[in-house]
Design a protein around this motif. Structure first.
Motif, short mmCIF file in Angstrom:
data_model
loop_
_atom_site.label_atom_id
_atom_site.label_comp_id
_atom_site.label_asym_id
_atom_site.label_seq_id
_atom_site.Cartn_x
_atom_site.Cartn_y
_atom_site.Cartn_z
N ALA A 293 -27.75 -7.70 11.84
CA ALA A 293 -29.03 -7.27 12.40
C ALA A 293 -30.15 -8.18 11.90
N ASP A 294 -30.92 -8.71 12.83
CA ASP A 294 -32.10 -9.52 12.52
C ASP A 294 -31.84 -10.64 11.51
N ASP B 51 -30.16 -10.90 8.86
CA ASP B 51 -30.33 -10.56 7.45
C ASP B 51 -29.36 -9.45 7.05
N GLY B 52 -28.95 -9.45 5.80
CA GLY B 52 -28.16 -8.37 5.25
C GLY B 52 -26.66 -8.51 5.49
N GLU B 53 -25.96 -7.43 5.12
CA GLU B 53 -24.50 -7.40 5.24
C GLU B 53 -24.09 -7.24 6.71
N TRP B 54 -22.95 -7.81 7.03
CA TRP B 54 -22.42 -7.78 8.39
C TRP B 54 -21.73 -6.45 8.67
N GLY B 55 -21.85 -5.98 9.90
CA GLY B 55 -21.10 -4.83 10.38
C GLY B 55 -19.90 -5.32 11.16
N GLU B 56 -19.07 -4.38 11.63
CA GLU B 56 -17.86 -4.77 12.36
C GLU B 56 -17.70 -3.92 13.62
N LEU B 57 -17.32 -4.60 14.71
CA LEU B 57 -17.10 -3.95 16.00
C LEU B 57 -15.72 -4.31 16.52
N TRP B 58 -15.01 -3.32 17.06
CA TRP B 58 -13.71 -3.57 17.68
C TRP B 58 -13.84 -3.32 19.17
N LEU C 262 -21.32 -0.22 10.10
CA LEU C 262 -22.68 -0.57 10.46
C LEU C 262 -23.19 -1.74 9.61
N ALA C 263 -23.93 -2.62 10.24
CA ALA C 263 -24.58 -3.71 9.52
C ALA C 263 -25.79 -3.17 8.77
N ASP C 264 -26.20 -3.88 7.72
CA ASP C 264 -27.45 -3.53 7.05
C ASP C 264 -28.56 -3.56 8.08
N TRP C 265 -29.50 -2.67 7.95
CA TRP C 265 -30.70 -2.57 8.79
C TRP C 265 -30.42 -1.91 10.14
N ASN D 236 -28.07 3.28 16.10
CA ASN D 236 -27.17 2.12 16.12
C ASN D 236 -27.64 1.06 17.12
N VAL D 237 -28.94 0.80 17.15
CA VAL D 237 -29.54 -0.05 18.17
C VAL D 237 -28.95 -1.46 18.18
N PHE D 238 -28.66 -2.02 17.03
CA PHE D 238 -28.11 -3.38 16.96
C PHE D 238 -26.66 -3.39 17.44
N ALA D 239 -25.87 -2.43 16.97
CA ALA D 239 -24.46 -2.35 17.39
C ALA D 239 -24.35 -2.10 18.88
N LYS D 240 -25.17 -1.20 19.41
CA LYS D 240 -25.11 -0.89 20.85
C LYS D 240 -25.52 -2.09 21.70
N THR D 241 -26.51 -2.84 21.23
CA THR D 241 -26.92 -4.05 21.93
C THR D 241 -25.77 -5.05 21.95
#
Length: 164
Positions: A101-102, A104-111, A124-127, A133-138
């Motif tokens: 997200a943006d 910055d921060g730790e990475w999230g994971e999507l399958w 979920l990613a940091d932030w 879950n706006v970043f993951a959904k995008t």
């Protein structure tokens, strides 16, 4: 002298962005895409520069602009990196992406399961907000909207937070 160099660099960057993208960054006028300059044309305008050198400068300029927009909260980005891809009968059946997200921060994971058209947020990613879950959904919408042939190894997806 330093201020003059900064101004020159800014105008040079603006000029490249305008010519490459066929848009006036002062008034917002968009020209027909046929007037868009390619990297070879831009290299001719600056002697001693190759098309690949112009492309590198253009990419650095885009990164600089993206970071300025992020700092001012005008735009947000999701950075995606494909870490795994599984094929079945020569077609991509599934993929795993890390997302940030943006920038910055730790990475999230999507399958992604392309056979069933589903996606799962594994981490979920940091932030990224727990509720929306706006970043993951995008990221999910972006990847699911790509044709299989265009499934990218890495990409930065810009978006406005209100439109995610």
């Amino acid at each position: 002298m330093t201020n003059n160099w900064v101004l020159f660099s800014f105008y040079k960057e603006q000029w490249y962005l305008e010519k490459r993208n066929a848009i006036c960054m002062t008034c917002g006028r968009v020209s027909p895409l046929a007037t868009q300059s390619n990297f070879e044309d831009l290299a001719v305008d600056f002697e001693g520069t190759t098309a690949s050198g112009v492309e590198r400068f253009y990419r650095r300029t885009l990164d600089k602009l993206r970071l300025k927009l992020l700092e001012s909260s005008v735009v947000h980005t999701v950075t995606l990196k494909q870490t795994e891809r599984r094929k079945k009968n020569k077609k991509i059946a599934a993929a795993v992406y890390l997302y940030q997200a943006d920038n910055d921060g730790e990475w999230g994971e999507l399958w992604f399961d392309f056979e069933n058209g589903t996606a799962e947020i594994v981490r979920l990613a940091d932030w990224d907000t727990v509720k929306s879950n706006v970043f993951a959904k995008t990221a999910i919408r972006y990847i699911q909207g790509l044709p299989e042939a265009r499934l990218l190894k890495s990409v930065v997806v810009p978006f406005w937070k209100g439109r995610a």
